[in-house]
Design an enzyme around this catalytic site. Structure first.
Site, PDB file in Angstrom:
ATOM      1  N   ASP A  10       0.867  -1.186   0.000  1.00  0.00           N
ATOM      2  CA  ASP A  10       0.000   0.000   0.000  1.00  0.00           C
ATOM      3  C   ASP A  10       0.898   1.229   0.000  1.00  0.00           C
ATOM      4  OD1 ASP A  10      -2.318   1.598   0.186  1.00  0.00           O
ATOM      5  OD2 ASP A  10      -2.118   1.715   2.357  1.00  0.00           O
ATOM      6  N   SER A  11       0.248   2.394   0.011  1.00  0.00           N
ATOM      7  CA  SER A  11       1.019   3.637   0.019  1.00  0.00           C
ATOM      8  C   SER A  11       1.660   3.920   1.372  1.00  0.00           C
ATOM      9  CB  SER A  11       0.100   4.805  -0.327  1.00  0.00           C
ATOM     10  OG  SER A  11      -0.838   4.990   0.715  1.00  0.00           O
ATOM     11  N   TYR A  42      -1.223   8.285  -2.392  1.00  0.00           N
ATOM     12  CA  TYR A  42      -1.460   7.889  -3.779  1.00  0.00           C
ATOM     13  C   TYR A  42      -2.758   8.517  -4.296  1.00  0.00           C
ATOM     14  CZ  TYR A  42       1.762   3.799  -3.513  1.00  0.00           C
ATOM     15  OH  TYR A  42       2.845   2.949  -3.408  1.00  0.00           O
ATOM     16  N   CYS A  73      -4.667  -1.660  -1.532  1.00  0.00           N
ATOM     17  CA  CYS A  73      -4.787  -0.246  -1.842  1.00  0.00           C
ATOM     18  C   CYS A  73      -5.970  -0.052  -2.787  1.00  0.00           C
ATOM     19  CB  CYS A  73      -3.491   0.223  -2.513  1.00  0.00           C
ATOM     20  SG  CYS A  73      -3.592   1.923  -3.085  1.00  0.00           S
ATOM     21  N   THR A  75      -6.838   2.653  -4.250  1.00  0.00           N
ATOM     22  CA  THR A  75      -6.492   3.517  -5.376  1.00  0.00           C
ATOM     23  C   THR A  75      -5.905   2.679  -6.515  1.00  0.00           C
ATOM     24  OG1 THR A  75      -6.009   5.243  -3.752  1.00  0.00           O
ATOM     25  CG2 THR A  75      -5.255   5.620  -6.001  1.00  0.00           C
ATOM     26  N   GLU A 150      -1.958   8.956   8.818  1.00  0.00           N
ATOM     27  CA  GLU A 150      -0.502   8.753   8.766  1.00  0.00           C
ATOM     28  C   GLU A 150       0.209   9.617   9.814  1.00  0.00           C
ATOM     29  OE1 GLU A 150       1.633   6.825   6.789  1.00  0.00           O
ATOM     30  OE2 GLU A 150       0.060   5.777   5.679  1.00  0.00           O
ATOM     31  N   CYS A 184     -10.912   2.781   0.847  1.00  0.00           N
ATOM     32  CA  CYS A 184      -9.477   3.025   1.018  1.00  0.00           C
ATOM     33  C   CYS A 184      -9.034   2.227   2.239  1.00  0.00           C
ATOM     34  CB  CYS A 184      -9.224   4.518   1.227  1.00  0.00           C
ATOM     35  SG  CYS A 184      -7.552   4.897   1.781  1.00  0.00           S
ATOM     36  N   HIS A 186      -6.747   2.603   4.315  1.00  0.00           N
ATOM     37  CA  HIS A 186      -6.443   3.392   5.516  1.00  0.00           C
ATOM     38  C   HIS A 186      -7.684   3.561   6.402  1.00  0.00           C
ATOM     39  CE1 HIS A 186      -2.690   4.666   3.544  1.00  0.00           C
ATOM     40  NE2 HIS A 186      -2.323   5.194   4.695  1.00  0.00           N
TER      41      HIS A 186
HETATM   42  N1  DGL Z   1      -4.624   3.164   1.271  1.00  0.00           N
HETATM   43  C1  DGL Z   1      -4.655   3.508  -0.117  1.00  0.00           C
HETATM   44  C2  DGL Z   1      -5.989   3.256  -0.721  1.00  0.00           C
HETATM   45  O1  DGL Z   1      -6.600   2.272  -0.325  1.00  0.00           O
HETATM   46  C3  DGL Z   1      -3.959   4.774  -0.529  1.00  0.00           C
HETATM   47  C4  DGL Z   1      -4.275   6.014   0.216  1.00  0.00           C
HETATM   48  C5  DGL Z   1      -3.430   7.149  -0.246  1.00  0.00           C
HETATM   49  O2  DGL Z   1      -2.199   7.004  -0.231  1.00  0.00           O
HETATM   50  O3  DGL Z   1      -3.984   8.174  -0.673  1.00  0.00           O
HETATM   51  O4  DGL Z   1      -6.452   3.915  -1.601  1.00  0.00           O
END
Ligand code: DGL
Length: 268
Positions: A10-11, A42, A73, A75, A150, A184, A186
């Site tokens: 992931d990011s 991301y 992720c 994204t 984060e 997402c 996160h």
């Molecule tokens: N956790 C990631 C997602 O599911 C990326 C979030 C990010 O870096 O903007 O999209």
């Protein structure tokens, strides 16, 4: 039987929600995790960049001997599914398992929250309407969430997080959604704060948890589960190691100190 690790990327810290659930479901499996914190977020990047990033992350984790991978992720899963599908090893994204579980909740209206790039891709709405065309879908990009998480600001008593939740989710509350997809990865880390906002009345569907279960099913069906003597878990970050260890311990409930290695961010 296959003792090689499962790769998860992931990011940043978000994909740890997939690690947490995968390890809960399959405690014998070992993992290689890559959190690309140096290039996070991301979710505000154009699709062309996400395509490149998806390929780089697959090569990085796949090149370290992963038998299968979770692209943890939203994204990447919504924007670069073609890159995931073309990779020679098995790769599970988070979009399809998440949407499948969302559609199984018996209710008339559902919500989807994800990054701006994910929502603008239209992939969530397209995939929901293909699976359950009768459901009304309300979606929202939530760009404030990832930087707050984060920065370690993920609890329901954080004022800025509470304001952002109210801003993004009030229209869904007013529309009376019955289920909400945390598109997402996160967002699973602020699940408690979101649940509190809805007073526990909306079923939260975690894309990471759904993907972890899909990976379990895949490994089981294909006789690829580990059978003992698997290598230790390894974590890589392209950002600050200490910060990753600190928040990683909180989010995973496991001390990963000394197990996180730094890799410089790949060039775009
Ligand atoms: N956790 C990631 C997602 O599911 C990326 C979030 C990010 O870096 O903007 O999209």
């Amino acid at each position: 039987m296959d003792n090689r690790p499962v790769g998860i990327f992931d990011s940043g810290l978000g994909g740890l929600t997939a690690v947490r659930e995968f390890k809960r479901l399959m405690p014998n499996e070992s993992i290689i995790y890559f959190g690309d914190t140096g290039r996070m977020p991301y979710g505000v990047r154009p699709a062309a960049q996400i395509h490149v990033i998806a390929g780089q992350n697959l090569e990085f984790v796949g090149g370290r001997g992963a038998k299968a991978m979770i692209a943890a992720c939203g994204t990447i899963s919504s924007t670069a599914d073609d890159v995931l599908t073309a990779y020679p090893s098995p790769v599970c994204g988070v979009l399809k398992p998440g949407v499948k579980e969302l559609c199984s909740v018996p209710c008339g209206a559902v919500g989807v929250i994800a990054t701006a790039t994910s929502i603008h891709s239209g992939a969530y709405e397209k995939s929901i309407s293909a699976l359950c065309p009768e459901k009304r879908v309300i979606s929202a990009a939530c760009p404030k969430f990832v930087p707050l998480i984060e920065a370690g600001r993920y609890t329901a008593d954080d004022d800025e997080l509470r304001d952002a939740i109210e801003e993004y989710l009030t229209p869904m509350k007013e529309a009376g959604i019955g289920a909400l997809l945390l598109g997402c990865t996160h967002y699973g880390l602020i699940g408690d704060a979101i649940d509190k906002f809805f007073g526990g009345r909306v079923k939260l569907v975690g894309a990471s948890e759904a993907a972890a279960a899909a990976m379990r099913d895949y490994l089981t069906k294909n006789d690829m589960c580990a059978g003992g003597d698997e290598p230790p878990d390894r974590y890589f970050t392209s950002g600050a190691v200490e910060e990753f260890e600190k928040l990683g311990r909180l989010f995973l409930g496991t001390d990963i100190t000394g197990r996180v290695e730094y890799v410089p961010p790949f060039a775009l």
